[in-house]
Design a protein around this motif. Structure first.
Motif, mmCIF file in Angstrom:
data_model
loop_
_atom_site.group_PDB
_atom_site.id
_atom_site.type_symbol
_atom_site.label_atom_id
_atom_site.label_comp_id
_atom_site.label_asym_id
_atom_site.label_seq_id
_atom_site.Cartn_x
_atom_site.Cartn_y
_atom_site.Cartn_z
ATOM 1 N N LEU A 1 77.696 -126.345 62.598
ATOM 2 C CA LEU A 1 78.589 -126.117 61.651
ATOM 3 C C LEU A 1 79.911 -126.819 61.688
ATOM 4 O O LEU A 1 80.502 -127.100 61.101
ATOM 5 C CB LEU A 1 79.093 -124.656 62.047
ATOM 6 N N ASP A 2 80.391 -127.301 62.957
ATOM 7 C CA ASP A 2 81.266 -128.366 63.251
ATOM 8 C C ASP A 2 81.288 -129.540 62.520
ATOM 9 O O ASP A 2 82.324 -130.129 62.059
ATOM 10 C CB ASP A 2 81.938 -128.612 64.748
ATOM 11 N N PHE A 3 80.120 -129.954 62.329
ATOM 12 C CA PHE A 3 79.973 -131.292 61.611
ATOM 13 C C PHE A 3 80.282 -130.939 60.231
ATOM 14 O O PHE A 3 81.165 -131.766 59.331
ATOM 15 C CB PHE A 3 78.612 -131.867 61.635
ATOM 16 N N ILE A 4 79.834 -129.922 59.639
ATOM 17 C CA ILE A 4 79.700 -129.750 58.109
ATOM 18 C C ILE A 4 81.231 -129.370 57.780
ATOM 19 O O ILE A 4 81.670 -129.633 56.534
ATOM 20 C CB ILE A 4 78.789 -128.388 57.687
ATOM 21 N N GLU A 5 81.760 -128.414 58.698
ATOM 22 C CA GLU A 5 83.456 -128.290 58.897
ATOM 23 C C GLU A 5 84.200 -129.375 58.729
ATOM 24 O O GLU A 5 85.450 -129.455 58.412
ATOM 25 C CB GLU A 5 83.617 -126.983 59.639
ATOM 26 N N GLY A 6 83.839 -130.468 59.242
ATOM 27 C CA GLY A 6 84.531 -131.864 59.432
ATOM 28 C C GLY A 6 85.536 -131.634 60.768
ATOM 29 O O GLY A 6 86.249 -132.633 60.797
ATOM 30 N N ASP B 1 79.972 -136.621 51.175
ATOM 31 C CA ASP B 1 80.713 -137.250 52.170
ATOM 32 C C ASP B 1 79.547 -138.417 53.105
ATOM 33 O O ASP B 1 80.346 -139.205 53.584
ATOM 34 C CB ASP B 1 81.805 -136.550 52.893
ATOM 35 N N THR B 2 78.409 -137.601 53.221
ATOM 36 C CA THR B 2 77.474 -138.398 54.139
ATOM 37 C C THR B 2 76.528 -139.382 53.627
ATOM 38 O O THR B 2 75.710 -139.665 54.183
ATOM 39 C CB THR B 2 76.828 -137.245 55.187
ATOM 40 N N LYS C 1 81.061 -143.475 61.774
ATOM 41 C CA LYS C 1 80.755 -142.263 61.025
ATOM 42 C C LYS C 1 79.308 -142.672 60.673
ATOM 43 O O LYS C 1 79.232 -143.629 59.632
ATOM 44 C CB LYS C 1 81.583 -141.887 59.833
ATOM 45 N N TRP C 2 78.364 -141.751 60.733
ATOM 46 C CA TRP C 2 76.905 -141.844 60.263
ATOM 47 C C TRP C 2 76.841 -141.565 58.809
ATOM 48 O O TRP C 2 77.306 -140.550 58.417
ATOM 49 C CB TRP C 2 76.006 -140.890 61.121
ATOM 50 N N PHE C 3 75.933 -142.252 58.145
ATOM 51 C CA PHE C 3 75.806 -141.952 56.682
ATOM 52 C C PHE C 3 74.236 -142.001 56.461
ATOM 53 O O PHE C 3 73.588 -142.891 57.087
ATOM 54 C CB PHE C 3 76.350 -143.168 55.630
ATOM 55 N N TYR C 4 73.898 -141.340 55.613
ATOM 56 C CA TYR C 4 72.519 -141.235 55.067
ATOM 57 C C TYR C 4 72.392 -142.636 53.992
ATOM 58 O O TYR C 4 73.068 -142.622 53.106
ATOM 59 C CB TYR C 4 71.933 -139.866 54.311
ATOM 60 N N VAL C 5 71.384 -143.355 54.408
ATOM 61 C CA VAL C 5 71.483 -144.660 53.308
ATOM 62 C C VAL C 5 70.313 -144.431 52.313
ATOM 63 O O VAL C 5 70.535 -144.605 50.893
ATOM 64 C CB VAL C 5 70.997 -146.010 54.225
ATOM 65 N N ASP C 6 68.983 -144.252 52.741
ATOM 66 C CA ASP C 6 68.053 -143.890 51.791
ATOM 67 C C ASP C 6 66.761 -143.729 52.615
ATOM 68 O O ASP C 6 66.503 -143.803 53.809
ATOM 69 C CB ASP C 6 67.817 -145.401 51.047
ATOM 70 N N HIS C 7 65.528 -143.439 51.969
ATOM 71 C CA HIS C 7 64.578 -143.382 52.284
ATOM 72 C C HIS C 7 63.579 -144.935 52.552
ATOM 73 O O HIS C 7 64.132 -145.617 51.707
ATOM 74 C CB HIS C 7 63.449 -142.527 51.532
ATOM 75 N N VAL C 8 63.045 -144.855 53.344
ATOM 76 C CA VAL C 8 62.174 -146.198 53.660
ATOM 77 C C VAL C 8 60.896 -146.116 53.770
ATOM 78 O O VAL C 8 60.328 -144.925 54.321
ATOM 79 C CB VAL C 8 62.903 -146.881 54.949
#
Ligand SMILES: [Zn+2]
Length: 144
Positions: A31-36, A64-65, A135-142
Motif C-alpha cells: 500500500l505505501d508504494f501504491i500511495e507513493g 507511473d511505474t 526508482k524502479w520501472f517496469y520495462v518490458d517482458h523478455v
C-alpha cells in the motif's frame, strides 16, 4: 477505516491480506508504494506492488511505474479497462535475477492468475525492470 486515497479506485481494507500473496497485510506490504509514501526497494517489490495495483485498479501507479517506452504504446484508459476487466486471483514469483536495492536492473519471472469473462487465465512472464534515479520501472517482458 483510513480515508480512501485518490490513487485507489476500489474499496480497500488495508488490514486485509495483500493481494500480492506476501502473507502480510496490504498496509504492511504494497500500500505505501501504491500511495507513493515509499519507493519499492527491489524489482520484486515493484512487481508485487504492480500486481496489487491491478487488483486495486490503481491506474496512476501502474502508469507511473511504466518505462517511457511502454507509455508510448498504451494509455491510462487502456490500463483501467484491462485491470477492471479481470478478477485478480493470485501472484506467484517464480524466479528473480538481480533487482536488489543496489542494482539498477533486474529480472522477475512470475505467474499471475486471473479470471476474465468467466475464463481462468495464467499469465506467465519474465519481466525486465530498470532503476532510474532511485526508482524502479517496469520495462518490458523478455525471453526467459
Ligand atoms: Zn504486497
Amino acid at each position: 477505516m483510513p480515508p480512501k486515497t485518490p490513487h485507489i479506485n476500489r474499496n480497500t481494507d488495508s488490514n486485509a491480506p495483500c493481494p500480492c500473496g506476501s502473507q502480510q497485510s496490504l498496509q504492511a506490504c504494497c500500500l505505501d508504494f501504491i500511495e507513493g509514501t515509499r519507493l519499492p526497494p527491489t524489482a520484486e517489490s515493484l512487481m508485487r506492488s504492480r500486481y496489487t495495483a491491478h487488483s486495486l485498479v490503481a491506474v496512476d501507479y501502474l502508469w507511473d511505474t511504466w518505462s517511457p517506452e511502454q507509455r508510448l504504446r498504451s494509455s491510462k484508459s487502456d490500463i483501467r479497462a484491462w485491470a477492471e476487466s479481470c478478477d485478480w486471483l493470485g501472484l506467484q514469483i517464480r524466479n528473480t535475477h538481480a533487482g536488489a536495492e543496489y542494482d539498477d536492473s533486474g529480472i522477475v519471472e512470475f505467474v499471475a492468475i486471473f479470471r476474465q469473462q468467466g475464463q481462468l487465465h495464467q499469465h506467465h512472464e519474465t519481466s525486465l525492470f530498470r532503476k532510474h534515479l532511485g526508482k524502479w520501472f517496469y520495462v518490458d517482458h523478455v525471453e526467459p
